[in-house]
Enzyme design. Structure first.
Site, mmCIF file in Angstrom:
data_model
loop_
_atom_site.group_PDB
_atom_site.id
_atom_site.type_symbol
_atom_site.label_atom_id
_atom_site.label_comp_id
_atom_site.label_asym_id
_atom_site.label_seq_id
_atom_site.Cartn_x
_atom_site.Cartn_y
_atom_site.Cartn_z
ATOM 1 N N VAL A 219 0.855 -1.207 0.000
ATOM 2 C CA VAL A 219 0.000 0.000 0.000
ATOM 3 C C VAL A 219 0.880 1.243 0.000
ATOM 4 O O VAL A 219 2.035 1.203 0.436
ATOM 5 C CB VAL A 219 -0.929 0.042 1.238
ATOM 6 C CG1 VAL A 219 -2.060 -0.948 1.123
ATOM 7 C CG2 VAL A 219 -0.147 -0.185 2.528
ATOM 8 N N GLY B 126 19.356 12.204 19.692
ATOM 9 C CA GLY B 126 20.575 11.615 19.177
ATOM 10 C C GLY B 126 21.579 11.421 20.301
ATOM 11 O O GLY B 126 21.423 11.989 21.381
ATOM 12 N N CYS C 207 14.703 16.659 22.483
ATOM 13 C CA CYS C 207 15.732 16.061 23.327
ATOM 14 C C CYS C 207 17.103 16.651 22.997
ATOM 15 O O CYS C 207 17.388 17.774 23.388
ATOM 16 C CB CYS C 207 15.686 14.545 23.211
ATOM 17 S SG CYS C 207 16.322 13.760 24.693
ATOM 18 N N GLY D 207 17.874 18.002 20.428
ATOM 19 C CA GLY D 207 17.526 19.236 19.721
ATOM 20 C C GLY D 207 17.308 20.410 20.669
ATOM 21 O O GLY D 207 17.620 21.561 20.334
ATOM 22 N N HIS E 64 10.233 13.272 24.345
ATOM 23 C CA HIS E 64 9.959 12.793 22.981
ATOM 24 C C HIS E 64 8.457 12.763 22.691
ATOM 25 O O HIS E 64 7.815 11.721 22.892
ATOM 26 C CB HIS E 64 10.525 11.383 22.803
ATOM 27 C CG HIS E 64 12.020 11.340 22.776
ATOM 28 N ND1 HIS E 64 12.732 11.546 21.625
ATOM 29 C CD2 HIS E 64 12.920 11.151 23.769
ATOM 30 C CE1 HIS E 64 14.031 11.464 21.891
ATOM 31 N NE2 HIS E 64 14.168 11.237 23.190
ATOM 32 N N GLU F 107 7.003 12.533 19.969
ATOM 33 C CA GLU F 107 6.642 11.684 18.820
ATOM 34 C C GLU F 107 6.078 10.328 19.243
ATOM 35 O O GLU F 107 5.330 9.707 18.493
ATOM 36 C CB GLU F 107 7.852 11.489 17.882
ATOM 37 C CG GLU F 107 9.018 10.669 18.428
ATOM 38 C CD GLU F 107 10.060 11.495 19.170
ATOM 39 O OE1 GLU F 107 9.686 12.549 19.741
ATOM 40 O OE2 GLU F 107 11.236 11.079 19.200
HETATM 41 N N1 GLN Z 1 22.345 12.365 24.078
HETATM 42 C C1 GLN Z 1 21.477 13.215 24.816
HETATM 43 C C2 GLN Z 1 21.267 12.735 26.231
HETATM 44 O O1 GLN Z 1 21.554 11.615 26.541
HETATM 45 C C3 GLN Z 1 20.127 13.332 24.129
HETATM 46 C C4 GLN Z 1 19.370 12.057 24.112
HETATM 47 C C5 GLN Z 1 18.206 12.084 23.177
HETATM 48 O O2 GLN Z 1 18.159 12.953 22.306
HETATM 49 N N2 GLN Z 1 17.292 11.168 23.298
HETATM 50 O O3 GLN Z 1 20.789 13.465 27.057
#
Ligand code: GLN
Length: 537
Positions: free
Chosen positions: A241, A353, A380, A382, A506, A508
């Site tokens: 799909v 990240g 986070c 970001g 987060h 999301e």
């Molecule tokens: N590396 C960062 C921390 O450990 C951010 C973690 C994340 O973005 N989930 O706080």
């Protein structure tokens, strides 16, 4: 136990979309008024999926209770009303861990501890515990039939089928029916072999879900039915799909839910998938496109940011826009400022990240978004990048950094909390799961949520260092949200910017197609407004 059990296994190849199939069956059965749960059994040895590389295994999904789960739990939450927890996912590693601990405590009274019955009993116990209290429990078995590692799981579910009998248990097997170009034919042999393999183990599937890129003829279905001992109206095609949210509708059109309730003898109301149909219509008929630049180390790997992708897509569907995600390699931006593909983005998002790679490129991207007034959404890591950028370029703290990238910086605006400094185990030791946040009234974020008290899921070690908050605040950075009890920064924003928000959590993980997360909705909306305000090229 009154709960009916539906087991979903997979054959031929991996990545057939068993998770989406399980979630879609959940969506249809919920629309029929059934109370259900979905559980994922993972055959690998890792004790928790949290330490696994997103490269290899896709995103780590986080539950409210702080469990780092397989990404399929994300599908389950997006398609149904289930709020997943650590009871919805278990691995071979966890099963062995439990059994070995029991053995150490002497609970097996000196008996020889074996795969059958001890491991299989533990698997069954976990399944029954998770299923209890629902009309139906869908249990997805990870891996592919024929793998050595999934054997104990398959043996356990065979035993469940034997013990519960009657109309209590259903086995659905998902296979592939490939089109072979040279022969110009769809081939049923892989499906035949895969079912043979399953029957060798003692499991006769009741329903086959045949993944295919084109329609299966009646003749072909009959052939599959004959060779696999499955009723021909239980040979269901699962055709590719364009929109994953179309799967429940397609399954229903194929008569899948009708077959399930018939075989399990469930009396339910009719299914109603109108809302799903509306979503699919909006997805397929967008009025315009919006380009969102997403920075990340795992470029081009959709699965590593699965929930993020979906959340952006949900916002697009709700706004009737196609969200075009442009992955931006932040390391490349570090060395080559001209490679700023993100110049053409209508919104910039820096997602979660780990590690120091690409950090400087990300800080450059924040600077650009802040100065050029491009909508910016920091999640986070970001948020952490946004705080560092503000400290460096507005407050003038030239060495501002996160100790994740520079352990010795004196201007450690992002740092480990004390309790994190002594952590040696990597698994399940971050700030994980749902935590509350309180917003300052009249901030942008409080307006977006329409509330000053919220709860969101976390997964990180580093935090904003409170020592620097007054200075940053004086320079204009708004610390709009806090975890009051732990005295930790949860959200930041900038006032004289159309849309600049960072969140330590987060969001999301909680967005659904039928219930889009307000932050994603507003971010995509602002990005589209930015696009429209730009002079036409
Ligand atoms: N590396 C960062 C921390 O450990 C951010 C973690 C994340 O973005 N989930 O706080």
């Amino acid at each position: 136990m009154k709960t009916k059990l539906i087991f979903i296994t997979g054959g031929v190849v991996s990545s057939l979309g068993k998770g989406i199939a399980a979630a879609s069956i959940g969506a249809i059965l919920e629309s029929r008024g059934l109370k259900l749960t979905i559980v994922k059994l993972d055959p690998y040895i890792n004790v928790d999926p949290g330490t696994m590389s997103p490269f290899q295994h896709g995103e780590v999904f986080v539950t409210d209770d702080g469990y780092e789960a397989d990404l399929d739990l994300g599908h389950y939450e997006r398609y149904t009303n289930i709020v997943t927890s650590s009871h919805h996912n278990f691995t071979t590693g966890q099963i062995y861990d439990t059994v070995i601990q029991k053995e150490r405590r002497g609970e097996y009274l000196g008996k020889t501890v074996q795969v059958i019955p001890h491991i299989t009993n533990q698997i069954k116990e976990n399944i029954y515990n998770a299923a209890e209290g629902n009309d139906v429990a869908i249990i997805e078995i990870g891996g592919t039939v024929g793998d050595i590692e999934s054997l104990p799981f398959l043996e356990a579910i065979r035993q469940v089928g034997h013990e519960m009998k009657g109309n209590q248990v259903l086995f659905i097997h998902m296979t592939l029916v490939p089109f072979i170009a040279a022969a110009e034919e769809l081939k049923t042999k892989p499906t035949q072999h895969s079912v043979t393999k399953l029957r060798e183990i003692g499991i006769q599937p009741d329903i086959l879900l045949c993944r295919t890129d084109r329609d299966l003829s009646t003749e072909l279905r009959k052939k599959i039915a004959l060779f696999t001992n499955v009723a021909h109206d239980a040979v269901i095609q699962a055709k590719d799909v364009d929109c994953v949210y179309e799967v429940p509708i397609r399954f229903h059109d194929e008569g899948l839910d009708g077959k399930i309730v018939e075989l399990l003898q469930l009396w339910t109301k009719r299914s109603n998938l109108q809302k799903w149909a509306d979503i699919v219509y909006s997805f397929k008929n967008p009025k315009d496109v919006v380009n969102i630049g997403v920075a990340g180390k795992y470029v081009n790997l959709r699965d590593s940011y699965k929930s993020l992708h979906e959340a952006l897509e949900h916002a697009g569907i709700a706004l009737n826009l196609k969200v075009n995600i442009v992955y931006i390699d932040s390391e490349q931006i570090e060395s080559d400022s001209d490679a700023m593909a993100w110049n053409h983005c209508d919104g910039i998002l820096i997602p979660g990240g780990f590690g120091e790679r690409g950090i400087e490129g990300k800080i450059k991207m924040v600077k650009y978004a802040r100065e050029q007034k491009v909508p910016y959404f920091g999640i986070c890591l970001g948020l952490q990048m946004a705080v560092i950028e503000y400290a460096r370029n507005i407050v003038g703290m030239k060495n501002a950094n996160t100790t994740e990238a520079d352990q010795n910086t004196s201007e450690n605006v992002i740092d480990l909390m004390n309790e994190q400094k002594n952590v040696t185990d990597m698994g399940a030791t971050m700030r994980l799961g749902a935590y509350p946040a309180k917003f300052i009234p009249d901030t942008k974020i409080a307006g977006i949520y329409g509330s000053t008290e919220i709860s969101e899921r976390h997964r990180h070690r580093y935090e904003v260092n409170n020592k620097f908050v007054p200075e940053l605040e004086k320079a204009g950075l708004v610390f709009s949200g806090k975890n009051v009890k732990l005295d930790l920064v949860e959200t930041v924003e900038i006032k004289d910017h159309p849309w600049f928000i960072g969140v330590q959590y987060h969001p999301e993980f909680k967005s659904k197609p039928l219930d889009v997360h307000p932050l994603f909705y507003r971010f995509v909306e602002a990005s589209y407004a930015y696009k429209q305000s730009k002079p036409a090229k």
